[in-house]
Motif scaffolding. Structure first.
Motif, mmCIF file in Angstrom:
data_model
loop_
_atom_site.group_PDB
_atom_site.id
_atom_site.type_symbol
_atom_site.label_atom_id
_atom_site.label_comp_id
_atom_site.label_asym_id
_atom_site.label_seq_id
_atom_site.Cartn_x
_atom_site.Cartn_y
_atom_site.Cartn_z
ATOM 1 N N SER A 56 0.825 -1.214 0.000
ATOM 2 C CA SER A 56 0.000 0.000 0.000
ATOM 3 C C SER A 56 0.857 1.260 0.000
ATOM 4 C CB SER A 56 -0.924 0.009 1.225
ATOM 5 O OG SER A 56 -0.171 0.103 2.418
ATOM 6 N N PHE A 57 2.091 1.158 0.499
ATOM 7 C CA PHE A 57 2.960 2.336 0.593
ATOM 8 C C PHE A 57 3.863 2.497 -0.618
ATOM 9 C CE2 PHE A 57 4.576 -1.208 3.159
ATOM 10 C CZ PHE A 57 5.769 -1.502 2.523
ATOM 11 N N GLY A 62 1.795 6.462 -2.270
ATOM 12 C CA GLY A 62 1.614 5.369 -1.333
ATOM 13 C C GLY A 62 1.384 5.846 0.100
ATOM 14 N N HIS A 63 0.717 5.008 0.871
ATOM 15 C CA HIS A 63 0.447 5.319 2.275
ATOM 16 C C HIS A 63 0.403 4.017 3.059
ATOM 17 C CE1 HIS A 63 -3.468 4.275 0.556
ATOM 18 N NE2 HIS A 63 -3.813 3.894 1.774
ATOM 19 N N TYR A 64 0.631 4.118 4.349
ATOM 20 C CA TYR A 64 0.614 2.926 5.194
ATOM 21 C C TYR A 64 -0.825 2.495 5.483
ATOM 22 C CZ TYR A 64 5.600 3.535 6.125
ATOM 23 O OH TYR A 64 6.963 3.644 6.009
ATOM 24 N N ASP A 65 -1.028 1.195 5.447
ATOM 25 C CA ASP A 65 -2.291 0.606 5.887
ATOM 26 C C ASP A 65 -2.169 0.433 7.403
ATOM 27 O OD1 ASP A 65 -4.377 -1.077 6.640
ATOM 28 O OD2 ASP A 65 -4.256 -2.317 4.846
ATOM 29 N N LYS A 66 -2.812 1.319 8.170
ATOM 30 C CA LYS A 66 -2.647 1.315 9.615
ATOM 31 C C LYS A 66 -3.032 -0.022 10.236
ATOM 32 C CE LYS A 66 -1.297 5.632 10.227
ATOM 33 N NZ LYS A 66 -1.323 6.154 8.864
ATOM 34 N N GLY A 67 -4.082 -0.654 9.708
ATOM 35 C CA GLY A 67 -4.484 -1.954 10.240
ATOM 36 C C GLY A 67 -3.398 -2.993 10.032
ATOM 37 N N GLN A 68 -2.793 -2.994 8.851
ATOM 38 C CA GLN A 68 -1.736 -3.952 8.569
ATOM 39 C C GLN A 68 -0.516 -3.700 9.445
ATOM 40 O OE1 GLN A 68 0.416 -3.692 4.741
ATOM 41 N NE2 GLN A 68 0.175 -5.909 4.571
ATOM 42 N N SER A 249 6.542 -7.225 7.657
ATOM 43 C CA SER A 249 7.384 -6.501 6.699
ATOM 44 C C SER A 249 6.914 -5.053 6.561
ATOM 45 C CB SER A 249 7.364 -7.196 5.339
ATOM 46 O OG SER A 249 7.885 -8.500 5.419
ATOM 47 N N ALA A 250 5.593 -4.856 6.511
ATOM 48 C CA ALA A 250 5.045 -3.499 6.440
ATOM 49 C C ALA A 250 5.368 -2.732 7.720
ATOM 50 C CB ALA A 250 3.537 -3.549 6.218
ATOM 51 N N THR A 255 8.810 1.321 10.794
ATOM 52 C CA THR A 255 9.814 1.658 11.799
ATOM 53 C C THR A 255 11.036 2.298 11.149
ATOM 54 O OG1 THR A 255 10.902 -0.530 11.708
ATOM 55 C CG2 THR A 255 9.094 -0.247 13.284
ATOM 56 N N ALA A 256 11.366 1.871 9.935
ATOM 57 C CA ALA A 256 12.530 2.419 9.234
ATOM 58 C C ALA A 256 12.242 3.792 8.643
ATOM 59 C CB ALA A 256 12.981 1.458 8.132
ATOM 60 N N GLU A 257 10.991 4.040 8.264
ATOM 61 C CA GLU A 257 10.644 5.329 7.653
ATOM 62 C C GLU A 257 9.232 5.734 8.077
ATOM 63 O OE1 GLU A 257 11.162 7.637 3.379
ATOM 64 O OE2 GLU A 257 11.370 5.456 3.483
ATOM 65 N N PRO A 258 9.068 6.166 9.341
ATOM 66 C CA PRO A 258 7.735 6.521 9.832
ATOM 67 C C PRO A 258 7.146 7.768 9.182
ATOM 68 C CG PRO A 258 9.409 7.096 11.445
ATOM 69 C CD PRO A 258 10.106 6.302 10.376
ATOM 70 N N HIS A 259 7.987 8.604 8.567
ATOM 71 C CA HIS A 259 7.499 9.843 7.951
ATOM 72 C C HIS A 259 7.384 9.709 6.430
ATOM 73 C CE1 HIS A 259 8.039 11.672 11.853
ATOM 74 N NE2 HIS A 259 9.329 11.369 11.856
ATOM 75 N N LEU A 260 7.258 8.505 5.948
ATOM 76 C CA LEU A 260 7.188 8.265 4.499
ATOM 77 C C LEU A 260 6.026 9.018 3.853
ATOM 78 C CD1 LEU A 260 7.637 5.015 2.516
ATOM 79 C CD2 LEU A 260 5.372 6.045 2.507
#
Length: 294
Positions: A56-57, A62-68, A249-250, A255-260
């Motif tokens: 999703s990102f 792209g954006h993070y799927d918060k549920g995932q 993995s998501a 954690t590696a790029e929280p401000h993506l």
């Protein structure tokens, strides 16, 4: 103009030949175990390229799927944290996943961290607070190595950015335009789901496990880390190794790029500004030189 078109056609032809070559190499099957492409050849790992996952990102929007990502946190805390540290991630950053301040405090309270020295000059343990970082499961790196066949498990804070496998020609050219930056999550997912029995005639060292996606050898000391139904999901998501691998993995990408998401949003605004600015510069030039003799 004809020269420009001819040059573009040449570039397309070269790229096409490169794609055909890459497809031919992949269709020829995976490299022999140990990564030797020919007898006496130099080993090259990973034996198989990481699987490409639809994240999703991914991409410029792209954006993070918060549920995932929340499920990935659950997989980490219940499985991965037994061996892997995450010392660069503080508990308070979990608010970025949608948790409230109270929830983060309650989550941090499940951990004990070392603090001190106190007035007597001694170190002591206390309950973690949101400003603390995820503690390591081992007191030091030597203890971690001693508990894992001499190799300390890597810290997972930046693992998704550190474990990306470089893609060869011509993929890396297309990656410039597609903004492909998911090599780390692809690699982690492939590694978790890539364990299987070694091919006939292939022997792996005792205490290791065959995995053609491992970037350093044909096998690794870490056993398959997770199995179906090992972690319970409250949202009804499939409790399979495949889903666990995608979720963790998501989470490690986060954690590696929280401000993506902020970075991509800012980048899009900058590109829009540059397009408008270029148009204004062109119109200004056209206006200034409209009455000039050329």
């Amino acid at each position: 103009m004809k020269k420009l078109v001819a040059s573009l056609a040449s570039l397309v032809l070269v790229a096409g030949l490169g794609v055909a070559s890459a497809m031919a190499q992949e269709s020829g099957g995976a490299a022999p175990a140990g990564g030797e492409h020919a007898e006496g050849g130099t080993p090259h790992y990973p034996i198989q390229h990481p699987k490409h996952v639809d994240w999703s990102f991914a991409g410029p929007f792209g954006h993070y799927d918060k549920g995932q990502v929340q499920r990935g946190l659950k997989v980490y805390t219940e499985v991965c944290s037994a061996c892997h540290s995450m010392r660069l991630v503080s508990f308070r950053t979990l608010e970025g996943l949608g948790y409230s301040e109270a929830q983060v405090k309650a989550f941090a309270a499940n951990y004990k961290v070392q603090d001190g020295p106190n007035d007597d000059g001694e170190m002591f343990e206390r309950t973690a607070v949101p400003s603390d970082y995820f503690p390591s499961p081992y007191p030091n790196e030597q203890a971690a190595a001693a508990s894992n066949n001499g190799a300390a498990p890597p810290d997972m804070s930046l693992l998704a950015k550190a474990r990306g496998v470089t893609r060869g020609f011509p993929q890396f050219i297309f990656d410039i335009f597609t903004q492909y930056q998911e090599g780390g999550p692809d690699y982690i997912y492939s590694l978790i789901t890539g364990y299987h029995e070694p091919p006939a005639g292939v022997e792996v060292p005792t205490g290791t496990h065959y995995n053609p996606y491992f970037a350093a050898a044909a096998s690794l000391a870490m056993a398959p880390p997770i199995s179906d139904d090992q972690v319970t999901y409250e949202d009804g998501a499939p409790q399979t190794v495949d889903q666990y691998a995608k979720d963790v993995s998501a989470f490690l990408m986060w954690t590696a790029e929280p401000h993506l998401e902020d970075r991509k949003r800012t980048g899009f605004m900058v590109m829009v500004f540059l397009v408008i600015f270029t148009g204004l510069i062109y119109l200004t030039k056209k206006s200034v030189y409209a009455n000039k003799e050329h």
